[in-house]
Motif scaffolding. Sequence first.
Motif, mmCIF file in Angstrom:
data_model
loop_
_atom_site.group_PDB
_atom_site.id
_atom_site.type_symbol
_atom_site.label_atom_id
_atom_site.label_comp_id
_atom_site.label_asym_id
_atom_site.label_seq_id
_atom_site.Cartn_x
_atom_site.Cartn_y
_atom_site.Cartn_z
ATOM 1 N N LEU A 2 33.901 35.437 39.383
ATOM 2 C CA LEU A 2 33.903 36.784 38.831
ATOM 3 C C LEU A 2 35.337 37.151 38.479
ATOM 4 O O LEU A 2 36.282 36.551 38.989
ATOM 5 C CB LEU A 2 33.332 37.773 39.848
ATOM 6 C CG LEU A 2 31.869 37.543 40.222
ATOM 7 C CD1 LEU A 2 31.456 38.477 41.347
ATOM 8 C CD2 LEU A 2 30.975 37.758 39.018
ATOM 9 N N LEU A 3 35.492 38.152 37.621
ATOM 10 C CA LEU A 3 36.814 38.538 37.140
ATOM 11 C C LEU A 3 37.100 40.003 37.431
ATOM 12 O O LEU A 3 36.235 40.850 37.208
ATOM 13 C CB LEU A 3 36.906 38.332 35.624
ATOM 14 C CG LEU A 3 36.566 36.954 35.083
ATOM 15 C CD1 LEU A 3 36.500 36.986 33.565
ATOM 16 C CD2 LEU A 3 37.579 35.950 35.548
ATOM 17 N N VAL A 55 45.041 32.978 39.695
ATOM 18 C CA VAL A 55 45.034 33.261 41.128
ATOM 19 C C VAL A 55 43.672 33.848 41.488
ATOM 20 O O VAL A 55 43.237 34.826 40.890
ATOM 21 C CB VAL A 55 46.163 34.239 41.507
ATOM 22 C CG1 VAL A 55 46.163 34.501 43.010
ATOM 23 C CG2 VAL A 55 47.507 33.708 41.054
ATOM 24 N N CYS A 56 43.007 33.227 42.477
ATOM 25 C CA CYS A 56 41.661 33.639 42.874
ATOM 26 C C CYS A 56 41.584 33.845 44.381
ATOM 27 O O CYS A 56 42.360 33.272 45.135
ATOM 28 C CB CYS A 56 40.636 32.565 42.498
ATOM 29 S SG CYS A 56 40.619 32.139 40.762
ATOM 30 N N THR A 57 40.611 34.643 44.789
ATOM 31 C CA THR A 57 40.320 34.822 46.204
ATOM 32 C C THR A 57 38.836 34.542 46.423
ATOM 33 O O THR A 57 38.024 34.728 45.523
ATOM 34 C CB THR A 57 40.712 36.230 46.694
ATOM 35 O OG1 THR A 57 40.506 36.310 48.088
ATOM 36 C CG2 THR A 57 39.899 37.312 46.005
ATOM 37 N N LEU A 127 34.245 32.934 43.628
ATOM 38 C CA LEU A 127 35.664 33.268 43.629
ATOM 39 C C LEU A 127 35.853 34.499 42.754
ATOM 40 O O LEU A 127 35.117 34.695 41.784
ATOM 41 C CB LEU A 127 36.497 32.118 43.064
ATOM 42 C CG LEU A 127 36.481 30.804 43.815
ATOM 43 C CD1 LEU A 127 37.263 29.746 43.041
ATOM 44 C CD2 LEU A 127 37.040 30.968 45.212
ATOM 45 N N LEU A 128 36.837 35.304 43.092
ATOM 46 C CA LEU A 128 37.208 36.449 42.272
ATOM 47 C C LEU A 128 38.579 36.160 41.683
ATOM 48 O O LEU A 128 39.555 36.000 42.425
ATOM 49 C CB LEU A 128 37.257 37.728 43.121
ATOM 50 C CG LEU A 128 37.716 38.994 42.396
ATOM 51 C CD1 LEU A 128 36.710 39.393 41.315
ATOM 52 C CD2 LEU A 128 37.916 40.125 43.378
ATOM 53 N N ALA A 129 38.645 36.060 40.351
ATOM 54 C CA ALA A 129 39.921 35.834 39.681
ATOM 55 C C ALA A 129 40.695 37.141 39.684
ATOM 56 O O ALA A 129 40.197 38.167 39.220
ATOM 57 C CB ALA A 129 39.697 35.347 38.254
ATOM 58 N N ILE A 130 41.902 37.104 40.227
ATOM 59 C CA ILE A 130 42.716 38.311 40.351
ATOM 60 C C ILE A 130 43.637 38.470 39.150
ATOM 61 O O ILE A 130 43.744 39.545 38.587
ATOM 62 C CB ILE A 130 43.532 38.271 41.658
ATOM 63 C CG1 ILE A 130 42.585 38.233 42.850
ATOM 64 C CG2 ILE A 130 44.479 39.458 41.758
ATOM 65 C CD1 ILE A 130 43.240 37.921 44.159
ATOM 66 N N THR A 131 44.298 37.384 38.767
ATOM 67 C CA THR A 131 45.209 37.461 37.625
ATOM 68 C C THR A 131 45.440 36.073 37.026
ATOM 69 O O THR A 131 45.204 35.063 37.677
ATOM 70 C CB THR A 131 46.567 38.090 38.032
ATOM 71 O OG1 THR A 131 47.328 38.360 36.855
ATOM 72 C CG2 THR A 131 47.358 37.195 38.964
ATOM 73 N N LEU A 132 45.899 36.060 35.803
ATOM 74 C CA LEU A 132 46.356 34.854 35.122
ATOM 75 C C LEU A 132 47.819 35.117 34.798
ATOM 76 O O LEU A 132 48.140 36.065 34.091
ATOM 77 C CB LEU A 132 45.559 34.616 33.836
ATOM 78 C CG LEU A 132 45.957 33.399 33.023
ATOM 79 C CD1 LEU A 132 45.524 32.121 33.740
ATOM 80 C CD2 LEU A 132 45.331 33.450 31.643
ATOM 81 N N ARG A 133 48.710 34.303 35.347
ATOM 82 C CA ARG A 133 50.140 34.541 35.206
ATOM 83 C C ARG A 133 50.857 33.243 34.878
ATOM 84 O O ARG A 133 50.284 32.168 35.031
ATOM 85 C CB ARG A 133 50.700 35.138 36.495
ATOM 86 C CG ARG A 133 50.467 34.240 37.697
ATOM 87 C CD ARG A 133 51.305 34.672 38.858
ATOM 88 N NE ARG A 133 50.971 34.018 40.098
ATOM 89 C CZ ARG A 133 51.226 32.756 40.412
ATOM 90 N NH1 ARG A 133 51.797 31.959 39.536
ATOM 91 N NH2 ARG A 133 50.889 32.248 41.575
ATOM 92 N N PRO A 134 52.129 33.333 34.440
ATOM 93 C CA PRO A 134 52.896 32.102 34.237
ATOM 94 C C PRO A 134 53.025 31.350 35.559
ATOM 95 O O PRO A 134 53.129 31.965 36.621
ATOM 96 C CB PRO A 134 54.264 32.606 33.758
ATOM 97 C CG PRO A 134 53.998 33.967 33.211
ATOM 98 C CD PRO A 134 52.872 34.527 34.029
#
Length: 163
Positions: A2-3, A55-57, A127-134
């Motif tokens: 999930l996002l 980054v996921c939790t 999983l819960l995707a928290i952010t997409l970062r460099p």
Amino acid sequence: MLLTNHAKQRIIKRLSKRRKLERVYSALLDFIKNAERIEVNEKIIIFTDKRKSLVCTRLDAEFLSFDEIMERVRDIDEAYECVFWGEEKFAKVTTPKKFLEQIPEGGYYFYINKEKKVLYIGDEPPLLAITLRPAKRKERISEDETNHQASTGTTYISPNGSS
């Protein structure tokens, strides 16, 4: 998977370039397929392609039979963002009952958030995707390179001074 709204916006900006839910999840699947999985601890997982990191939790989910899942969603008539993460992976905005018509019977991990109107059904815990970062430096370097640097004593110094 999930996002969060933040992660969805980052995926749209950096990977999919389109807002349609199917496009967002398609871009996410392509990214994960080519990414390395790093288990930071029992709750946090990072998927990285050495340039970007997702980054996921972990979410708490129940393992239920198809009939038990049907029982849980039978009174819901609103549209939810529904995600199926099995052999086939897809996401749709629809009512949970209609969504379950497309899923083969069996036992699945089940997660629902009625406040956010999201539903997850899958073979793997959600999983819960928290952010997409460099990607951070340590995520860009493979274990072999890390071991090599440790044995050769390589030090990286920024040309711009200390950072």
